[in-house]
Scaffold this active site. Structure first.
Site, PDB file in Angstrom:
ATOM      1  CG  ASP A  21      -1.764   1.190   1.029  1.00  0.00           C
ATOM      2  OD1 ASP A  21      -2.501   1.798  -0.274  1.00  0.00           O
ATOM      3  OD2 ASP A  21      -1.792   1.347   2.562  1.00  0.00           O
ATOM      4  CB  SER A  22       0.042   4.661  -0.636  1.00  0.00           C
ATOM      5  OG  SER A  22      -1.011   4.769  -0.033  1.00  0.00           O
ATOM      6  CB  CYS A  85      -3.810   0.448  -2.288  1.00  0.00           C
ATOM      7  SG  CYS A  85      -4.026   1.640  -2.985  1.00  0.00           S
ATOM      8  CD  GLU A 163       0.330   7.180   6.468  1.00  0.00           C
ATOM      9  OE1 GLU A 163       0.669   6.341   7.555  1.00  0.00           O
ATOM     10  OE2 GLU A 163      -0.143   5.078   5.895  1.00  0.00           O
ATOM     11  CB  CYS A 199      -9.395   4.741   0.447  1.00  0.00           C
ATOM     12  SG  CYS A 199      -7.554   5.393   1.156  1.00  0.00           S
ATOM     13  CG  HIS A 201      -5.183   5.220   4.609  1.00  0.00           C
ATOM     14  ND1 HIS A 201      -4.047   4.401   3.491  1.00  0.00           N
ATOM     15  CD2 HIS A 201      -4.012   4.829   5.273  1.00  0.00           C
ATOM     16  CE1 HIS A 201      -3.138   4.299   3.095  1.00  0.00           C
ATOM     17  NE2 HIS A 201      -3.006   4.684   4.376  1.00  0.00           N
TER      18      HIS A 201
END
Ligand code: DGL
Length: 273
Positions: A21-22, A85, A163, A199, A201
């Protein structure tokens, strides 16, 4: 190009599953996969140097992701790759599959299960800006939810908030209010009963989103489905050593704030790419 069969006998028992993932959003997919395959050795790769993907162009993502995965495959020799992702998957899955001689599982917005569950037939989709503008999303809506109204909103602030949360910081609650308003300010939104977290996240901040909605919403994401797919593709394989390794682009100091959370999840080694 020949593809290695998932049942090929030459797969080393210690060959890991690679998650990509990013950032740390893909941990939501990893959590589900570990539940299904507790003995699998894992490498989790975060492209911190490229984060956020949601604000990049299609061309940037389509070039960056296959190149990075190529380097990761050389270093870790995984048996299977999961692109955890939505942004990378909806844009670069064909390029990755063409470049790598390995099974690749993608993560795409969970519009199909959302459509199966929605009673009001008005479904919200929260993703990154790059994901919500993809024709891939339009095609999923057409194929699986043609009788429903799909309301999309790109919420990059939620990526930053997730994050922050996993670094142990406290994101501003106004971020979640703004993301929810991005959906609820649109026509017919009053009838939304189901929201796709498109997403990886966003499940990390699902409680905050639920509070910002202030009314019952069914949140849907694809992690369980992806875990089932990984388990199916590796069904007759042996796993030895269940170590968890974390690797990220960028610097060691970029990884440091995440280490307490990663240790808690069982990661024992941390590296840069
Ligand atoms: N976690 C990623 C996704 O599922 C993208 C986050 C980002 O880098 O913008 O789309």
């Amino acid at each position: 190009m020949t593809h290695i069969s998932p049942n090929a006998p030459e797969i080393a028992a210690d060959a890991p599953l690679l998650f990509f993932d990013s950032g740390v959003g893909g941990l939501t997919v990893l959590d589900a996969a570990r539940h299904a395959l507790p003995d699998a050795p894992i490498v989790y790769a975060a492209d911190f140097a490229g984060l956020p993907y949601g604000e990049k162009t299609e061309a940037e993502i389509a070039a960056r992701v296959p190149a990075l995965l190529g380097r990761l495959v050389e270093r870790y020799r995984p048996r299977l790759i999961t692109i955890a992702c939505n942004t990378a998957s909806t844009i670069a899955l064909p390029q990755v599959r063409a470049a790598l001689d390995l099974p690749v599982v993608g993560t795409v917005p969970a519009i199909k299960p959302a459509s199966e569950q929605s009673e009001s037939r008005v479904i919200g989709v929260l993703g990154t800006e790059a994901t919500v503008r993809q024709p891939y999303v339009t095609n999923l809506a057409r194929e699986f939810a043609s009788d429903a109204t799909i309301i999309r909103f790109g919420a990059p602030e939620l990526v930053r908030a997730a994050e922050m949360k996993l670094r142990g910081e406290l994101p501003d609650p106004a971020i979640f209010v703004r993301a929810v308003q991005g959906l609820t300010s649109q026509e017919r939104a009053v009838a939304i009963d189901t929201v796709v977290l498109a997403c990886t996240h966003f499940p990390l901040v699902q409680d905050e989103l639920a509070a910002a909605f202030g009314r019952p919403i069914n949140f849907v994401h694809g992690a369980q489905g992806i875990a089932r797919r990984i388990a199916y593709l590796t069904r007759s394989q042996t796993f030895v050593g269940n170590g968890l390794r974390f690797v990220a682009t960028g610097t060691a100091s970029g990884i440091a704030p995440y280490i307490p959370m990663l240790r808690q999840r069982g990661f024992a080694s941390f590296d840069t790419l």
